[in-house]
Scaffold this motif. Structure first.
Motif, PDB file in Angstrom:
ATOM      1  N   GLU A 109      -5.865  -3.290   6.923  1.00  0.00           N
ATOM      2  CA  GLU A 109      -6.383  -2.907   8.234  1.00  0.00           C
ATOM      3  C   GLU A 109      -6.401  -1.394   8.435  1.00  0.00           C
ATOM      4  O   GLU A 109      -7.265  -0.864   9.133  1.00  0.00           O
ATOM      5  CB  GLU A 109      -5.556  -3.576   9.331  1.00  0.00           C
ATOM      6  CG  GLU A 109      -5.709  -5.087   9.408  1.00  0.00           C
ATOM      7  CD  GLU A 109      -7.085  -5.517   9.905  1.00  0.00           C
ATOM      8  OE1 GLU A 109      -7.798  -4.692  10.505  1.00  0.00           O
ATOM      9  OE2 GLU A 109      -7.451  -6.686   9.682  1.00  0.00           O
ATOM     10  N   SER A 110      -5.466  -0.692   7.823  1.00  0.00           N
ATOM     11  CA  SER A 110      -5.445   0.770   7.951  1.00  0.00           C
ATOM     12  C   SER A 110      -6.682   1.389   7.314  1.00  0.00           C
ATOM     13  O   SER A 110      -7.244   2.360   7.825  1.00  0.00           O
ATOM     14  CB  SER A 110      -4.174   1.336   7.320  1.00  0.00           C
ATOM     15  OG  SER A 110      -3.036   0.910   8.044  1.00  0.00           O
ATOM     16  N   LEU A 111      -7.125   0.812   6.216  1.00  0.00           N
ATOM     17  CA  LEU A 111      -8.360   1.274   5.581  1.00  0.00           C
ATOM     18  C   LEU A 111      -9.583   0.883   6.411  1.00  0.00           C
ATOM     19  O   LEU A 111     -10.484   1.686   6.629  1.00  0.00           O
ATOM     20  CB  LEU A 111      -8.475   0.689   4.171  1.00  0.00           C
ATOM     21  CG  LEU A 111      -7.694   1.394   3.072  1.00  0.00           C
ATOM     22  CD1 LEU A 111      -7.719   0.567   1.792  1.00  0.00           C
ATOM     23  CD2 LEU A 111      -8.275   2.789   2.800  1.00  0.00           C
ATOM     24  N   GLU A 112      -9.614  -0.372   6.881  1.00  0.00           N
ATOM     25  CA  GLU A 112     -10.784  -0.864   7.611  1.00  0.00           C
ATOM     26  C   GLU A 112     -10.946  -0.187   8.968  1.00  0.00           C
ATOM     27  O   GLU A 112     -12.061   0.121   9.388  1.00  0.00           O
ATOM     28  CB  GLU A 112     -10.666  -2.377   7.810  1.00  0.00           C
ATOM     29  CG  GLU A 112     -10.829  -3.187   6.537  1.00  0.00           C
ATOM     30  CD  GLU A 112     -10.686  -4.674   6.770  1.00  0.00           C
ATOM     31  OE1 GLU A 112     -10.534  -5.090   7.953  1.00  0.00           O
ATOM     32  OE2 GLU A 112     -10.714  -5.441   5.793  1.00  0.00           O
ATOM     33  N   GLU A 113      -9.833   0.037   9.674  1.00  0.00           N
ATOM     34  CA  GLU A 113      -9.921   0.522  11.053  1.00  0.00           C
ATOM     35  C   GLU A 113      -9.764   2.028  11.194  1.00  0.00           C
ATOM     36  O   GLU A 113     -10.264   2.608  12.170  1.00  0.00           O
ATOM     37  CB  GLU A 113      -8.869  -0.173  11.917  1.00  0.00           C
ATOM     38  CG  GLU A 113      -9.092  -1.673  12.045  1.00  0.00           C
ATOM     39  CD  GLU A 113      -8.187  -2.323  13.070  1.00  0.00           C
ATOM     40  OE1 GLU A 113      -8.448  -3.487  13.419  1.00  0.00           O
ATOM     41  OE2 GLU A 113      -7.215  -1.690  13.526  1.00  0.00           O
ATOM     42  N   ALA A 114      -9.066   2.662  10.246  1.00  0.00           N
ATOM     43  CA  ALA A 114      -8.817   4.100  10.385  1.00  0.00           C
ATOM     44  C   ALA A 114      -9.222   4.909   9.162  1.00  0.00           C
ATOM     45  O   ALA A 114      -9.186   6.140   9.201  1.00  0.00           O
ATOM     46  CB  ALA A 114      -7.334   4.350  10.689  1.00  0.00           C
ATOM     47  N   GLY A 115      -9.579   4.255   8.066  1.00  0.00           N
ATOM     48  CA  GLY A 115     -10.022   4.964   6.871  1.00  0.00           C
ATOM     49  C   GLY A 115      -8.932   5.706   6.137  1.00  0.00           C
ATOM     50  O   GLY A 115      -9.212   6.659   5.410  1.00  0.00           O
ATOM     51  N   VAL A 116      -7.675   5.278   6.285  1.00  0.00           N
ATOM     52  CA  VAL A 116      -6.561   5.965   5.622  1.00  0.00           C
ATOM     53  C   VAL A 116      -5.741   4.976   4.797  1.00  0.00           C
ATOM     54  O   VAL A 116      -5.685   3.785   5.104  1.00  0.00           O
ATOM     55  CB  VAL A 116      -5.628   6.666   6.644  1.00  0.00           C
ATOM     56  CG1 VAL A 116      -6.366   7.783   7.358  1.00  0.00           C
ATOM     57  CG2 VAL A 116      -5.064   5.677   7.646  1.00  0.00           C
ATOM     58  N   GLU A 117      -5.115   5.505   3.752  1.00  0.00           N
ATOM     59  CA  GLU A 117      -4.238   4.705   2.903  1.00  0.00           C
ATOM     60  C   GLU A 117      -2.784   4.959   3.281  1.00  0.00           C
ATOM     61  O   GLU A 117      -2.392   6.098   3.532  1.00  0.00           O
ATOM     62  CB  GLU A 117      -4.457   5.048   1.429  1.00  0.00           C
ATOM     63  CG  GLU A 117      -5.815   4.624   0.896  1.00  0.00           C
ATOM     64  CD  GLU A 117      -5.918   4.821  -0.613  1.00  0.00           C
ATOM     65  OE1 GLU A 117      -4.890   5.145  -1.243  1.00  0.00           O
ATOM     66  OE2 GLU A 117      -7.024   4.661  -1.147  1.00  0.00           O
ATOM     67  N   ILE A 118      -1.996   3.904   3.293  1.00  0.00           N
ATOM     68  CA  ILE A 118      -0.571   4.014   3.609  1.00  0.00           C
ATOM     69  C   ILE A 118       0.209   4.356   2.344  1.00  0.00           C
ATOM     70  O   ILE A 118       0.063   3.699   1.316  1.00  0.00           O
ATOM     71  CB  ILE A 118      -0.048   2.705   4.225  1.00  0.00           C
ATOM     72  CG1 ILE A 118      -0.679   2.480   5.601  1.00  0.00           C
ATOM     73  CG2 ILE A 118       1.469   2.719   4.325  1.00  0.00           C
ATOM     74  CD1 ILE A 118      -0.299   1.162   6.244  1.00  0.00           C
ATOM     75  N   LYS A 119       1.046   5.394   2.446  1.00  0.00           N
ATOM     76  CA  LYS A 119       1.891   5.794   1.319  1.00  0.00           C
ATOM     77  C   LYS A 119       3.216   5.025   1.327  1.00  0.00           C
ATOM     78  O   LYS A 119       3.647   4.500   0.312  1.00  0.00           O
ATOM     79  CB  LYS A 119       2.169   7.293   1.393  1.00  0.00           C
ATOM     80  CG  LYS A 119       0.933   8.175   1.356  1.00  0.00           C
ATOM     81  CD  LYS A 119       1.327   9.640   1.544  1.00  0.00           C
ATOM     82  CE  LYS A 119       0.114  10.539   1.616  1.00  0.00           C
ATOM     83  NZ  LYS A 119       0.485  11.963   1.849  1.00  0.00           N
ATOM     84  N   HIS A 120       3.879   5.020   2.465  1.00  0.00           N
ATOM     85  CA  HIS A 120       5.129   4.285   2.632  1.00  0.00           C
ATOM     86  C   HIS A 120       5.028   3.426   3.881  1.00  0.00           C
ATOM     87  O   HIS A 120       4.361   3.814   4.846  1.00  0.00           O
ATOM     88  CB  HIS A 120       6.330   5.234   2.764  1.00  0.00           C
ATOM     89  CG  HIS A 120       6.579   6.070   1.547  1.00  0.00           C
ATOM     90  ND1 HIS A 120       6.203   7.388   1.476  1.00  0.00           N
ATOM     91  CD2 HIS A 120       7.153   5.772   0.367  1.00  0.00           C
ATOM     92  CE1 HIS A 120       6.540   7.873   0.291  1.00  0.00           C
ATOM     93  NE2 HIS A 120       7.113   6.911  -0.408  1.00  0.00           N
ATOM     94  N   LEU A 121       5.715   2.290   3.864  1.00  0.00           N
ATOM     95  CA  LEU A 121       5.620   1.337   4.970  1.00  0.00           C
ATOM     96  C   LEU A 121       7.018   0.856   5.333  1.00  0.00           C
ATOM     97  O   LEU A 121       7.791   0.438   4.462  1.00  0.00           O
ATOM     98  CB  LEU A 121       4.745   0.163   4.551  1.00  0.00           C
ATOM     99  CG  LEU A 121       4.295  -0.822   5.621  1.00  0.00           C
ATOM    100  CD1 LEU A 121       3.449  -0.127   6.687  1.00  0.00           C
ATOM    101  CD2 LEU A 121       3.499  -1.953   4.979  1.00  0.00           C
ATOM    102  N   THR A 122       7.345   0.912   6.617  1.00  0.00           N
ATOM    103  CA  THR A 122       8.663   0.495   7.101  1.00  0.00           C
ATOM    104  C   THR A 122       8.508  -0.552   8.189  1.00  0.00           C
ATOM    105  O   THR A 122       7.763  -0.354   9.148  1.00  0.00           O
ATOM    106  CB  THR A 122       9.439   1.700   7.669  1.00  0.00           C
ATOM    107  OG1 THR A 122       9.650   2.651   6.630  1.00  0.00           O
ATOM    108  CG2 THR A 122      10.790   1.266   8.236  1.00  0.00           C
TER     109      THR A 122
END
Length: 208
Positions: A109-122
């Motif tokens: 969803e981060s790619l689809e809605e904001a065009g960014v890739e997540i590096k770390h996820l908490t």
């Protein structure tokens, strides 16, 4: 301590009937049930219509270098009746489809809605959206991103999405809570949790 506070559990409710009422993008089901009473014995049969939309994620995207959030803005039909504008400032969110993990949905969803890739996820927490009327449980995350990559309009055309991306300084984002600019539950909860746990989150990312 939890057992002392919550005296009843799954064994103390009896589902007598489950009747599908509507099946579309979301589902509506009518339940008939009984439950144990605090004063002893069992309740009469109760009927409730429950909105079943599955479960979802919401992820607050944060750039620790620039001290910025990546938030999105889109129209929400449910806000028309009570809001000055039905275009809401939100965190990225999405429904967890069968076979998906919550973490995978955050990244998709981060790619689809904001065009960014997540590096770390908490993982922050999870909560029931409105348990009097829906089964939905929402899982809140915080994701590290490069905010310089966040710009433009995103979303899936076949789903009718028209999503504008915003880069928001952390202090401004938190001030939006008090100002009422942000007034949807997932975004409020994510921002407030971040304000309480910022140092813990950024330290965990440095150690990964």
């Amino acid at each position: 301590m939890t057992d002392e506070i919550q005296r009843f559990g799954q064994q103390d409710i009896k589902i007598l009937k489950r009747e599908p009422l509507y099946s579309g993008f979301f589902n509506m089901v009518k339940y008939a049930f009984k439950h144990k009473l605090y004063k002893g014995g069992w309740s009469k049969v109760i009927e409730r219509e429950i909105f079943e939309r599955g479960h979802a994620i919401a992820v607050l995207l944060y750039d620790p270098v620039l001290e910025e959030f990546v938030l999105i803005e889109q129209i929400r039909m449910g806000a028309v009746a009570t809001s000055e504008s039905p275009w809401l400032i939100e965190v990225v969110a999405g429904i967890i489809d069968e076979g998906e993990t919550a973490e995978n949905v955050c990244r998709r969803e981060s790619l689809e809605e904001a065009g960014v890739e997540i590096k770390h996820l908490t993982k922050a927490l999870s909560y029931l959206s409105s348990p009097g009327g829906t089964t939905e449980r929402l899982h809140i995350f915080v994701g590290e991103v490069d905010a310089t990559q966040a710009q433009g309009v995103h979303g899936l055309e076949y789903e009718g999405e028209d999503i504008l991306v915003h880069r928001v300084p952390v202090q401004q984002g938190l001030e939006w809570i008090e100002q009422g600019v942000v007034d949807n539950a997932a975004t409020l909860i994510a921002l407030q949790w971040f304000a309480l746990n910022k140092e813990k989150v950024t330290e965990s990312w440095l150690n990964e």
